[in-house]
Design a protein around this motif. Structure first.
Motif, short mmCIF file in Angstrom:
data_model
loop_
_atom_site.label_atom_id
_atom_site.label_comp_id
_atom_site.label_asym_id
_atom_site.label_seq_id
_atom_site.Cartn_x
_atom_site.Cartn_y
_atom_site.Cartn_z
N GLN A 1 0.80 -1.21 0.00
CA GLN A 1 0.00 0.00 0.00
C GLN A 1 0.85 1.28 0.00
O GLN A 1 0.32 2.38 -0.09
N LEU A 2 2.16 1.12 0.10
CA LEU A 2 3.05 2.28 0.11
C LEU A 2 3.49 2.62 -1.31
O LEU A 2 3.58 1.73 -2.16
N GLN B 1 9.03 4.54 -1.11
CA GLN B 1 8.97 4.34 0.33
C GLN B 1 9.11 2.85 0.66
O GLN B 1 9.86 2.48 1.56
N ARG B 2 8.41 2.02 -0.09
CA ARG B 2 8.46 0.57 0.13
C ARG B 2 9.90 0.07 -0.05
O ARG B 2 10.42 -0.65 0.80
N VAL C 1 12.17 -1.62 2.87
CA VAL C 1 12.64 -3.01 2.70
C VAL C 1 14.16 -3.05 2.78
O VAL C 1 14.75 -3.90 3.47
N ALA C 2 14.82 -2.14 2.09
CA ALA C 2 16.29 -2.14 2.06
C ALA C 2 16.90 -1.89 3.43
O ALA C 2 17.79 -2.62 3.86
N ASN D 1 12.05 8.82 2.68
CA ASN D 1 11.16 7.72 2.27
C ASN D 1 10.87 6.78 3.44
O ASN D 1 9.73 6.36 3.65
N VAL D 2 11.90 6.45 4.21
CA VAL D 2 11.71 5.56 5.36
C VAL D 2 10.81 6.24 6.39
O VAL D 2 9.85 5.63 6.88
#
Length: 165
Positions: free
Chosen positions: A113-114, A118-119, A123-124, A149-150
């Motif tokens: 949903q991001l 941002q996703r 994740v990274a 983004n985070v």
């Protein structure tokens, strides 16, 4: 105080998972596996006050185990397979797979949903354990962009978890 027998049993279960985790990453260095298991169990015990009830225990354990593995590799100069997770273990070495599948499904749905940037940044940095510098390099963006983004992505995830839009 707590249930000593349950605590001992939990440590035994964690130790079994840690053995599989470390064995799969220390190709041919089996003598180091038990040392790392014991170091990690000691760290878990000493750092048990840092556990946040809002996060899965496996994520907390994995973070500590990964740091112990990194320390071992630094002593040996190894860097490969650093950010593999418990979830990549063969089924036989991962007895609690069913337990994690529901959480993983929920996480995948929330992350979907991001917005993509941002996703990918979350994740990274949060799931794969990359530094902001490495995540920025991989995405071809500035470190500030990854941090933003985070931050925005985690804020959005918190809102989604609380049931907001």
């Amino acid at each position: 105080m707590g249930d000593e027998a349950a605590y001992r049993q939990a440590l035994g279960l964690v130790a079994d998972r840690l053995r599989g985790y470390f064995a799969s990453r220390l190709n041919g260095l089996s003598q180091d596996v038990e040392d790392l298991v014991q170091e990690t169990l000691l760290a878990l015990h000493l750092q048990r006050g840092t556990y946040d009830n809002g996060t899965p225990v496996t994520a907390w354990v994995h973070g500590i185990a990964r740091h112990k593995l990194v320390d071992a590799w630094r002593r040996r100069g190894r860097q490969d397979r650093l950010f593999d997770s418990f979830d990549e273990l063969p089924e036989a070495l991962h007895p609690a797979a069913e337990e994690a599948s529901g959480s993983r499904h929920d996480l995948v749905q929330l992350l979907a949903q991001l917005p993509g940037a941002q996703r990918r940044s979350i994740v990274a940095t949060k799931l794969e354990g990359l530094s902001v510098v490495d995540a920025a390099r991989r995405e071809g963006v500035s470190e500030s962009a990854v941090k933003i983004n985070v931050h925005r992505g985690l804020k959005r995830l918190a809102l989604l978890i609380r049931g907001g839009s």
